[in-house]
Design an enzyme around this catalytic site. Sequence first.
Site, short mmCIF file in Angstrom:
data_model
loop_
_atom_site.label_atom_id
_atom_site.label_comp_id
_atom_site.label_asym_id
_atom_site.label_seq_id
_atom_site.Cartn_x
_atom_site.Cartn_y
_atom_site.Cartn_z
N ASN A 284 0.82 -1.20 0.00
CA ASN A 284 0.00 0.00 0.00
C ASN A 284 0.86 1.26 0.00
O ASN A 284 0.56 2.23 -0.71
CB ASN A 284 -0.91 -0.01 1.23
CG ASN A 284 -2.30 0.52 0.93
OD1 ASN A 284 -2.78 0.42 -0.18
ND2 ASN A 284 -2.93 1.09 1.93
N GLU A 320 -6.62 -5.99 5.62
CA GLU A 320 -6.24 -6.93 4.59
C GLU A 320 -6.54 -8.37 5.00
O GLU A 320 -5.97 -9.32 4.46
CB GLU A 320 -4.75 -6.80 4.26
CG GLU A 320 -3.79 -7.19 5.38
CD GLU A 320 -3.46 -6.05 6.32
OE1 GLU A 320 -2.41 -6.11 6.98
OE2 GLU A 320 -4.25 -5.09 6.41
#
Length: 673
Positions: A284, A320
Amino acid sequence: MGFVVTNECASSALADIAHAEPFEPRYEPRSDELRNLYREEGQAKRRMDARPGLWIAVAIYLLFSATDLLLIPDVALYTITARFAVGVTALLILEAQLRQGVGTEWIDVTCAGAIIFGYVGWLCPAVMGADKESVSYYMVFGTIFMMSANLFFTFKFSLSIVTSAIILVILYVVNYFVPSTLMYKMVFGAFYISCFTFTSYVNWKLNEERYNVFLNALEAKIQHKEATERGQALLNLSRTDPLTGLENRRAIDEKLRDYWSDWQRSGSSFVAILIDVDFFKRFNDYYGHQEGDRCLILVANALADMIKQYNGSIGRYGGEEFIVLARMEKREQVADIAEAIRSTVENLALPHEQRRDGISLVTVSVGAAFTRPQIGAKLEKIIHEADRALYLAKAGGRNCTWLFDPNDPQSSDESENIAALLKIAIGQDLVSLVYQPIQNVASGRVEAVEALMRLKMLDGTSVPPSLFIPVAERTGAVLALGRWAIRTVCTELLADDHVRVVSVNVSPIQLKTPGFATSVAAILTETGVAGSRLALEITEGLEMEMHSDVLRCISDLKLLGIRIWLDDFGTGFAGLSWLRLIDFDTVKVDRSFLHDCGTPRGKAMLQDIIALVRNRGHKILVEGVETDEQMAVVREFDIDKIQGFHVGRPAPAASFRARPITYKRPFSVVKSA
């Protein structure tokens, strides 16, 4: 008001209206479309009303046989016969039509024909009666048939008008030929016209009212459908993850309760699987949040398609992390679905160049727990077990699967007992420190010691560090234990100058925790110990992610003068990156490289690692020196420091208070219990 076009498409059109956004205008059908829909919906009602309507009409028609006997007795036998013939024929034709499923229009025609022929069939023998005056007055009952066509049956308006008009014509024809005065003909002629006009008008108004009722009912139906659909949409929204479209934690928790209830009630076993995207924060941070979202969506879609093969459910459990629930009959099946999950994500081949474990693709770690008989088992238990299995999968190198095993010390219920023990360990004096000396090879002096944590049960039984340290990291207890260890080494050895330097192992979790450097500074100030007397060992491993919080914390610690050592160098993939980013005071080479020096290849490997570290300008410490032969190797390679049983075994602080802090020769102390 908004409506649909045809009866068959009503449901889909209503659904479209319900799903439309508030700012989207409804579809407004034309008047002719509404009329068509009204007629089509009216067909079903007319068809349903036809049978009881005609049966009741025939029954009343036959009951009027009594008036035939009273008013026209001379021809009553013929009229009654005609009544039965027409009535029974009409009923037989209707039943045959209904059985064969003919169109509603033909059923209406049958009923209308029954009205006309019912009147004609009675009228023909009735007019042959001798009492013409009675017949002329009795003929007025023909208006009943006219009213039946307009009011009793729910014909289309046009059919009602045609039917009643035929009755009117018959009445006028008979009225014309019946011997009577002109006044009689005029009065009854006007009466027939009035009945026709009045009943036709009432029929027209009833049809309009039925149409308005239809419109109101349709609008109510649309509003109800719209409210139901929007309510369902809001419910779905509250149970759906907005990013991936999977079920969210709330929905999965509800489904988990259903699975659990079925297992408790009927023994329907199932598996709970937690899935974590490996190194997602790095992904990310490097690729950006949009790519991070895209990654999660692709992973979610791939897993959702795969889970269908197992009739399972998948949801996003947060961040996640995903969760899968699936009914399984045998524990052996769990390994198959867990590996299918892992390989499905790996086969997506999504690039992830920021990993430091030798893999350049997006992968997942998978932890699974299978239902099993337990005393006092609770719903949360299986999730805790899956979470413990996931932790071990991540600690085991990631991109792997781990099934919770109650007999495995690392994941068993024993670890939960240890987790509870760690909560009271400091207050109950169940935790202690021992210290292992670190020797300078050139001078032969012990210039530092490493603090090693020990834990004992309430009954005094020792708990191996390999067991309680992972539990402490998983539960977060390592934060309190870490602060306690730093404070203890300062008070036991450093404050009174018993040793020059003490090294303490720190967990990646501690370095990621905000305020860790501040808490260490507070301890140093409180105990009056200089930061240069304390060394913190950072273990090279997969859990050590190089994000800004960790680097900032290490920088703050170095500003305090604290020495930063890299522990277990060579056992992972992150070491080279750490050497590039951080100026370590000392790099500790893992013992496995020294122990492999019995072969030329192993010795060459150690020599290469030493050369690499030395080129970076770091001090080198080799662990695991246990024999004279290994001591000779470290001297040959000009190692700076050594640690191991050849130098000394771990011992309590009291052993170091009783000795001077420098030694000319390696020593050995008895290992504590």
